[in-house]
Design a protein around this motif. Sequence first.
Motif, PDB file in Angstrom:
ATOM      1  N   SER A 199       0.839  -1.199   0.000  1.00 38.91           N
ATOM      2  CA  SER A 199       0.000   0.000   0.000  1.00 38.91           C
ATOM      3  C   SER A 199       0.870   1.245   0.000  1.00 38.91           C
ATOM      4  O   SER A 199       1.959   1.271   0.588  1.00 38.91           O
ATOM      5  CB  SER A 199      -0.912  -0.017   1.221  1.00 38.91           C
ATOM      6  OG  SER A 199      -1.616   1.191   1.328  1.00 38.91           O
ATOM      7  N   THR A 201      -7.538  -1.174   1.489  1.00 32.76           N
ATOM      8  CA  THR A 201      -6.556  -1.557   0.477  1.00 32.76           C
ATOM      9  C   THR A 201      -6.324  -3.056   0.538  1.00 32.76           C
ATOM     10  O   THR A 201      -5.896  -3.583   1.575  1.00 32.76           O
ATOM     11  CB  THR A 201      -5.233  -0.808   0.697  1.00 32.76           C
ATOM     12  OG1 THR A 201      -5.488   0.598   0.711  1.00 32.76           O
ATOM     13  CG2 THR A 201      -4.256  -1.122  -0.422  1.00 32.76           C
ATOM     14  N   PRO A 257      -3.791  -2.001  -4.098  1.00 34.58           N
ATOM     15  CA  PRO A 257      -2.625  -1.174  -3.759  1.00 34.58           C
ATOM     16  C   PRO A 257      -2.059  -0.510  -5.014  1.00 34.58           C
ATOM     17  O   PRO A 257      -2.078  -1.101  -6.102  1.00 34.58           O
ATOM     18  CB  PRO A 257      -1.628  -2.191  -3.178  1.00 34.58           C
ATOM     19  CG  PRO A 257      -2.445  -3.388  -2.815  1.00 34.58           C
ATOM     20  CD  PRO A 257      -3.586  -3.429  -3.784  1.00 34.58           C
ATOM     21  N   SER A 290      -6.240  -1.456   5.986  1.00 38.88           N
ATOM     22  CA  SER A 290      -5.599  -2.490   5.183  1.00 38.88           C
ATOM     23  C   SER A 290      -6.216  -3.844   5.500  1.00 38.88           C
ATOM     24  O   SER A 290      -6.740  -4.061   6.600  1.00 38.88           O
ATOM     25  CB  SER A 290      -4.097  -2.518   5.445  1.00 38.88           C
ATOM     26  OG  SER A 290      -3.469  -3.477   4.617  1.00 38.88           O
TER      27      SER A 290
END
Length: 611
Positions: free
Chosen positions: A36, A317, A473, A495
């Motif tokens: 990311s 992400t 990402p 995330s």
Amino acid sequence: MDESMQLNLVDTDATSQKRKIDPGIVSSLFTNNPSSLVHKEEPVAEKLVPDNVPIQNASFDQLHVNQNLVNHIHTKLSIDSPTYIQSSALSYLLNQSTWNSDLFIQAKTGSGKTLAYLLPILTRLMIPQNDKISRSSGLFAIVIVPTRELAAQIYNVLESLISCCHYIVPTPVTGGEKKKSEKSRLRKGVNILIATPGRLVDHLQHTTSLDVSQVRYLVLDEADRLMELGFKPDIDFIISRLTSSCNIRSTVAAFPSLPDRRVTVLCSATLGKDVQELGEQSLQNANTAVDKAESSGDDPSYSNAAAPAQLTQICLTVPAKLRFVTLYAQLLLFAKSFKGAQTKAVVFIASSGAVDFYFKTLARDAEPHESKTASAAYTADVKLGNQAANIYKLHGNMDQNHRSSVMKLFAQAKSAAPQILICTDVASRGLDMPFVDLVIEYDPAVSVDDHLHRVGRTARAGKSGRALLFLLPGAEEAYTDLLKPVHPGGIQTASYDELLKEVYGQRMWQEKASVWQLALENWILEDSKAMSLAKAAFTSHVKAYATHVGAERSIFNVKNLHLGHISKSFGLREAPKAIGKEKNTFKIERKKFLDLANLASKTSASEFNVF
């Protein structure tokens, strides 16, 4: 989390232990994934006032709504006070000095604009006339909407309202049923017509019993979507026919409480160039009702368009290979949070083929959902961890009767289990689905405007809601910069690993996620129908990915997709070239596949996203 819960989270159901998982195969979910580019952002600390909340100390009585209607919506619909946009629109459409004037209503989804135009129409029809209103009195109002689902919803609202005035007769004409049935209803007489543009044009051309000479109200709802879907020629034809056929003067004395001219109401969440042109064509000396909560911007296409302030928006992400296992983990958390009250989630997916795949995968060992109105192919009872849940699928390739049935089942579901709808954008516009707590954009919308309509399924009427957007990402993470201006409540970022650790535990989360993925891949290898479904879903997904609007193409560039990693999210172990070599399957070598995607991106928008 107790041990039994952890074991159940590894697989989707109790029978999964019977599946053979090849110990020699390594899922490789956690290798070669891009990192990311952004860091987690903290939530906005500022406390914002919720949007679309009914106005305190305001009442429909003060706005001159018919008293029977006021009592009815209070007792039957539990609505006591108008929202700001309802108050503004009603004051124009029911005020003696302005009720003969056209009106432009600009408000975000969930603001209550359907009642903002239905209540004035019904109030005027309910005022005693010199001639009593009946189905034979004539057609007095036409409401035009872009989709059949929205037409069905508005018709259902209208039916609930007229239960206190049975002499007013509405009917929908939207296609999806035999035209003979629609002709029969029109021949018997109707006062209010809910229609999609194409079907109305068809009846205007071929149904002689459809008399539009007395139409007093023309409502163009979701005008931005009408223009986006290419209905401008149909709208032009309809307005032209209404103008040429108008004979209102002959019945002014019979119906003195109705407008003595055709009043046009134009509704839109955004004010792009095409909507402005439609307004210039259809409106004359119009008043404007704008939601006070809206904020204007320099870009007219986003003017007054924003997500509800009370919406919690999270951008997650997720590497391509981990998309499905992360989605499943989120659904497990959603089901685990169920406390007995009505709880619903909507999962938006870009293509019909992918909707079919994900629905089938989640429901592969489930009992069919018992229903007399929907096919077992479109709804099922499943287990998410230890929690029973009902899942539904909806997309534009489904038969209209099944689409309507599924929408009705999901919207009205009151069972003691979480309800999850997996769908394309056919369910994103205008539809009111009560008690939706969570919206998951598994595939990003093709434009910011479509994103706003999707997340508008939750956080309605001042209630809180959550929206989760999956991003890859890299370049896709820049999408948050486009979304920030339309999210007054701010945007949080997260995330996938945080989510997987919460579900599978801090120590064994990678191993347990890999076991789940391997079970999926083995099922697809062993089931030829599942394999075909996965390949079709993969193909349609990448074609749909190429349809993002030009302004966002640098963020969502189909040429940047790692097709091997994408295939993993559909449970496919083969690289795309290997898939293409199999007999009677898709030839999806990279160059040919990108050509297909580019062709899809040039195709104009249709009523439904059916890639």
